[in-house]
Motif scaffolding. Sequence first.
Motif, PDB file in Angstrom:
ATOM      1  N   HIS A  36      58.607  22.929  23.980  1.00 46.73           N
ATOM      2  CA  HIS A  36      59.051  24.315  23.864  1.00 46.73           C
ATOM      3  C   HIS A  36      58.200  25.144  22.908  1.00 46.73           C
ATOM      4  O   HIS A  36      58.289  26.375  22.911  1.00 46.73           O
ATOM      5  CB  HIS A  36      60.523  24.379  23.442  1.00 46.73           C
ATOM      6  N   THR A  37      57.362  24.509  22.082  1.00 46.28           N
ATOM      7  CA  THR A  37      56.501  25.269  21.184  1.00 46.28           C
ATOM      8  C   THR A  37      55.027  25.227  21.584  1.00 46.28           C
ATOM      9  O   THR A  37      54.223  25.954  20.982  1.00 46.28           O
ATOM     10  CB  THR A  37      56.626  24.769  19.726  1.00 46.28           C
ATOM     11  N   TYR A 248      55.919  36.015  32.132  1.00 45.78           N
ATOM     12  CA  TYR A 248      54.763  35.115  32.025  1.00 45.78           C
ATOM     13  C   TYR A 248      55.014  34.055  30.956  1.00 45.78           C
ATOM     14  O   TYR A 248      54.336  34.027  29.910  1.00 45.78           O
ATOM     15  CB  TYR A 248      53.498  35.915  31.722  1.00 45.78           C
ATOM     16  N   PRO A 249      55.970  33.150  31.180  1.00 45.49           N
ATOM     17  CA  PRO A 249      56.324  32.153  30.163  1.00 45.49           C
ATOM     18  C   PRO A 249      55.222  31.145  29.875  1.00 45.49           C
ATOM     19  O   PRO A 249      55.269  30.461  28.852  1.00 45.49           O
ATOM     20  CB  PRO A 249      57.557  31.471  30.756  1.00 45.49           C
ATOM     21  N   ASN A 250      54.231  31.036  30.749  1.00 49.13           N
ATOM     22  CA  ASN A 250      53.116  30.136  30.468  1.00 49.13           C
ATOM     23  C   ASN A 250      52.122  30.743  29.484  1.00 49.13           C
ATOM     24  O   ASN A 250      51.305  30.028  28.902  1.00 49.13           O
ATOM     25  CB  ASN A 250      52.387  29.769  31.763  1.00 49.13           C
ATOM     26  N   GLU A 251      52.202  32.063  29.306  1.00 45.74           N
ATOM     27  CA  GLU A 251      51.286  32.741  28.385  1.00 45.74           C
ATOM     28  C   GLU A 251      51.978  33.226  27.116  1.00 45.74           C
ATOM     29  O   GLU A 251      51.337  33.335  26.070  1.00 45.74           O
ATOM     30  CB  GLU A 251      50.602  33.931  29.070  1.00 45.74           C
ATOM     31  N   PHE A 252      53.285  33.491  27.217  1.00 49.62           N
ATOM     32  CA  PHE A 252      54.015  34.029  26.071  1.00 49.62           C
ATOM     33  C   PHE A 252      55.307  33.251  25.838  1.00 49.62           C
ATOM     34  O   PHE A 252      55.906  32.723  26.770  1.00 49.62           O
ATOM     35  CB  PHE A 252      54.388  35.502  26.313  1.00 49.62           C
ATOM     36  N   TYR A 253      55.738  33.204  24.588  1.00 46.53           N
ATOM     37  CA  TYR A 253      57.084  32.721  24.285  1.00 46.53           C
ATOM     38  C   TYR A 253      58.067  33.842  24.600  1.00 46.53           C
ATOM     39  O   TYR A 253      57.796  35.015  24.323  1.00 46.53           O
ATOM     40  CB  TYR A 253      57.205  32.328  22.810  1.00 46.53           C
ATOM     41  N   SER A 254      59.220  33.477  25.167  1.00 49.95           N
ATOM     42  CA  SER A 254      60.226  34.473  25.532  1.00 49.95           C
ATOM     43  C   SER A 254      61.615  33.935  25.223  1.00 49.95           C
ATOM     44  O   SER A 254      62.028  32.915  25.783  1.00 49.95           O
ATOM     45  CB  SER A 254      60.124  34.827  27.021  1.00 49.95           C
ATOM     46  N   HIS A 255      62.321  34.633  24.360  1.00 48.44           N
ATOM     47  CA  HIS A 255      63.687  34.235  24.037  1.00 48.44           C
ATOM     48  C   HIS A 255      64.599  34.405  25.252  1.00 48.44           C
ATOM     49  O   HIS A 255      65.460  33.557  25.506  1.00 48.44           O
ATOM     50  CB  HIS A 255      64.208  35.063  22.868  1.00 48.44           C
ATOM     51  N   ARG A 256      64.397  35.460  26.013  1.00 51.27           N
ATOM     52  CA  ARG A 256      65.241  35.684  27.191  1.00 51.27           C
ATOM     53  C   ARG A 256      65.007  34.598  28.241  1.00 51.27           C
ATOM     54  O   ARG A 256      65.935  34.178  28.926  1.00 51.27           O
ATOM     55  CB  ARG A 256      64.944  37.081  27.782  1.00 51.27           C
ATOM     56  N   TYR A 257      63.791  34.115  28.359  1.00 50.71           N
ATOM     57  CA  TYR A 257      63.463  33.085  29.353  1.00 50.71           C
ATOM     58  C   TYR A 257      63.891  31.692  28.881  1.00 50.71           C
ATOM     59  O   TYR A 257      64.454  30.914  29.651  1.00 50.71           O
ATOM     60  CB  TYR A 257      61.962  33.088  29.634  1.00 50.71           C
ATOM     61  N   SER A 258      63.660  31.384  27.599  1.00 53.08           N
ATOM     62  CA  SER A 258      63.827  30.013  27.107  1.00 53.08           C
ATOM     63  C   SER A 258      64.997  29.817  26.158  1.00 53.08           C
ATOM     64  O   SER A 258      65.348  28.671  25.856  1.00 53.08           O
ATOM     65  CB  SER A 258      62.541  29.556  26.388  1.00 53.08           C
ATOM     66  N   GLU A 260      66.830  29.687  22.485  1.00 57.91           N
ATOM     67  CA  GLU A 260      66.389  29.316  21.144  1.00 57.91           C
ATOM     68  C   GLU A 260      65.263  28.281  21.150  1.00 57.91           C
ATOM     69  O   GLU A 260      64.512  28.155  20.177  1.00 57.91           O
ATOM     70  CB  GLU A 260      67.572  28.776  20.334  1.00 57.91           C
ATOM     71  N   ALA A 261      65.151  27.523  22.223  1.00 54.35           N
ATOM     72  CA  ALA A 261      64.113  26.493  22.313  1.00 54.35           C
ATOM     73  C   ALA A 261      62.797  27.127  22.743  1.00 54.35           C
ATOM     74  O   ALA A 261      62.423  27.114  23.913  1.00 54.35           O
ATOM     75  CB  ALA A 261      64.528  25.402  23.295  1.00 54.35           C
ATOM     76  N   ARG A 262      62.102  27.688  21.772  1.00 52.59           N
ATOM     77  CA  ARG A 262      60.824  28.349  22.075  1.00 52.59           C
ATOM     78  C   ARG A 262      60.056  28.556  20.783  1.00 52.59           C
ATOM     79  O   ARG A 262      60.586  28.453  19.675  1.00 52.59           O
ATOM     80  CB  ARG A 262      61.053  29.677  22.795  1.00 52.59           C
ATOM     81  N   GLY A 263      58.770  28.871  20.922  1.00 55.33           N
ATOM     82  CA  GLY A 263      57.942  29.201  19.775  1.00 55.33           C
ATOM     83  C   GLY A 263      57.946  30.693  19.521  1.00 55.33           C
ATOM     84  O   GLY A 263      58.766  31.443  20.062  1.00 55.33           O
ATOM     85  N   THR A 264      56.981  31.128  18.691  1.00 60.02           N
ATOM     86  CA  THR A 264      56.925  32.525  18.274  1.00 60.02           C
ATOM     87  C   THR A 264      55.476  32.993  18.245  1.00 60.02           C
ATOM     88  O   THR A 264      54.586  32.276  17.795  1.00 60.02           O
ATOM     89  CB  THR A 264      57.523  32.681  16.862  1.00 60.02           C
ATOM     90  N   MET A 265      55.259  34.209  18.750  1.00 59.65           N
ATOM     91  CA  MET A 265      53.943  34.826  18.656  1.00 59.65           C
ATOM     92  C   MET A 265      53.805  35.573  17.334  1.00 59.65           C
ATOM     93  O   MET A 265      54.787  35.825  16.638  1.00 59.65           O
ATOM     94  CB  MET A 265      53.713  35.820  19.805  1.00 59.65           C
ATOM     95  N   LEU A 266      52.559  35.953  17.018  1.00 55.85           N
ATOM     96  CA  LEU A 266      52.265  36.719  15.800  1.00 55.85           C
ATOM     97  C   LEU A 266      51.310  37.844  16.150  1.00 55.85           C
ATOM     98  O   LEU A 266      50.336  37.647  16.880  1.00 55.85           O
ATOM     99  CB  LEU A 266      51.634  35.806  14.748  1.00 55.85           C
ATOM    100  N   SER A 267      51.596  39.021  15.637  1.00 57.47           N
ATOM    101  CA  SER A 267      50.709  40.172  15.775  1.00 57.47           C
ATOM    102  C   SER A 267      50.194  40.559  14.397  1.00 57.47           C
ATOM    103  O   SER A 267      50.997  40.692  13.454  1.00 57.47           O
ATOM    104  CB  SER A 267      51.448  41.353  16.413  1.00 57.47           C
ATOM    105  N   LEU A 268      48.888  40.717  14.269  1.00 60.60           N
ATOM    106  CA  LEU A 268      48.260  40.951  12.955  1.00 60.60           C
ATOM    107  C   LEU A 268      47.401  42.200  12.965  1.00 60.60           C
ATOM    108  O   LEU A 268      46.764  42.517  13.972  1.00 60.60           O
ATOM    109  CB  LEU A 268      47.383  39.754  12.575  1.00 60.60           C
ATOM    110  N   ILE A 269      47.359  42.882  11.819  1.00 63.56           N
ATOM    111  CA  ILE A 269      46.423  43.979  11.613  1.00 63.56           C
ATOM    112  C   ILE A 269      45.957  43.943  10.170  1.00 63.56           C
ATOM    113  O   ILE A 269      46.735  43.662   9.250  1.00 63.56           O
ATOM    114  CB  ILE A 269      47.067  45.345  11.973  1.00 63.56           C
ATOM    115  N   SER A 270      44.651  44.192   9.970  1.00 66.89           N
ATOM    116  CA  SER A 270      44.059  44.078   8.647  1.00 66.89           C
ATOM    117  C   SER A 270      42.894  45.056   8.521  1.00 66.89           C
ATOM    118  O   SER A 270      42.134  45.253   9.467  1.00 66.89           O
ATOM    119  CB  SER A 270      43.576  42.645   8.401  1.00 66.89           C
ATOM    120  N   LEU A 271      42.755  45.675   7.347  1.00 64.90           N
ATOM    121  CA  LEU A 271      41.613  46.552   7.095  1.00 64.90           C
ATOM    122  C   LEU A 271      40.362  45.747   6.760  1.00 64.90           C
ATOM    123  O   LEU A 271      40.472  44.649   6.228  1.00 64.90           O
ATOM    124  CB  LEU A 271      41.944  47.491   5.931  1.00 64.90           C
TER     125      LEU A 271
END
Length: 271
Positions: A36-37, A248-258, A260-271
């Motif tokens: 699941h992760t 697209y559950p093969n490309e993204f983690y989705s709480h609605r699809y999976s 609680e048994a799922r991983g988590t994405m991260l979005s980052l921004i930096s100067l």
Amino acid sequence: MIRTVFQNGVVYYHSELIPCTHGFSTRIGGISSLEHTASLNLGVGRDDPDDIVLKNLALFSDALGIDPRSVISATQIHSSIVRKVDIKDRGEGYYFPTKEACDGYVSNTKGIALGIRTADCVPILLYAPKNDNADAIISAVHAGWRGTHKNIVSCAIDRMVDMGAEHEEIKVAIGPSIASCCYEVSNDFFEAFCETLGKDTAETFIKPSAKNRGHFMADLQGINTHQLKMSGVKRENIDVANICTCCYPNEFYSHRYSGEARGTMLSLISL
């Protein structure tokens, strides 16, 4: 939005509108081995050992060209709290515990990466260029339905403007999230947004379900775009991924699809 496959195998998205370092991760390119992760889980507390999550963070950070220890990603609480952060906050949420829970950040400090964790909620990255009155300013926002209902993006805009940003110069990237094709909600959800958006606007973004009477299909990306425009951001300065994480559950983690048994994405921004 541009899909990039980095040489280490990490797959992420970024926007041509945002001129500084940033990216929206997928679930592809990490070392998590649990079903699941697998594989680029970037959230602690999802059953992966912490050292695995930190190695995944290093892989994603390497793809973006940043120091993983520069990332701040504190506990998220579905609020409208937007923290101003600086160099002392580097590593919070990954290398040391959360000092202050929130759902957004704003900063004009180089050497810190603002991180938002999602698995269907809307990740929003914002950039304001340097001007005569202020250095370049960045922000990152976690807009789940509660944060969207509380108009967290306008809170981020207000904090950026307080620091010297100009509304018409702010650039925004809205990353992959659950879309109206999959986000079924109750009548209570619809009524709640009627109160904050007005009934006519709410009906534009929350439409009756064709399958389930009394339910609705909600467009959180569209609502956040509307809120950004109402806050003074030009529509041409908003880049929306228009990608549904649940489709697209093969490309993204989705709480609605999976669930609680799922991983988590991260979005980052930096100067």
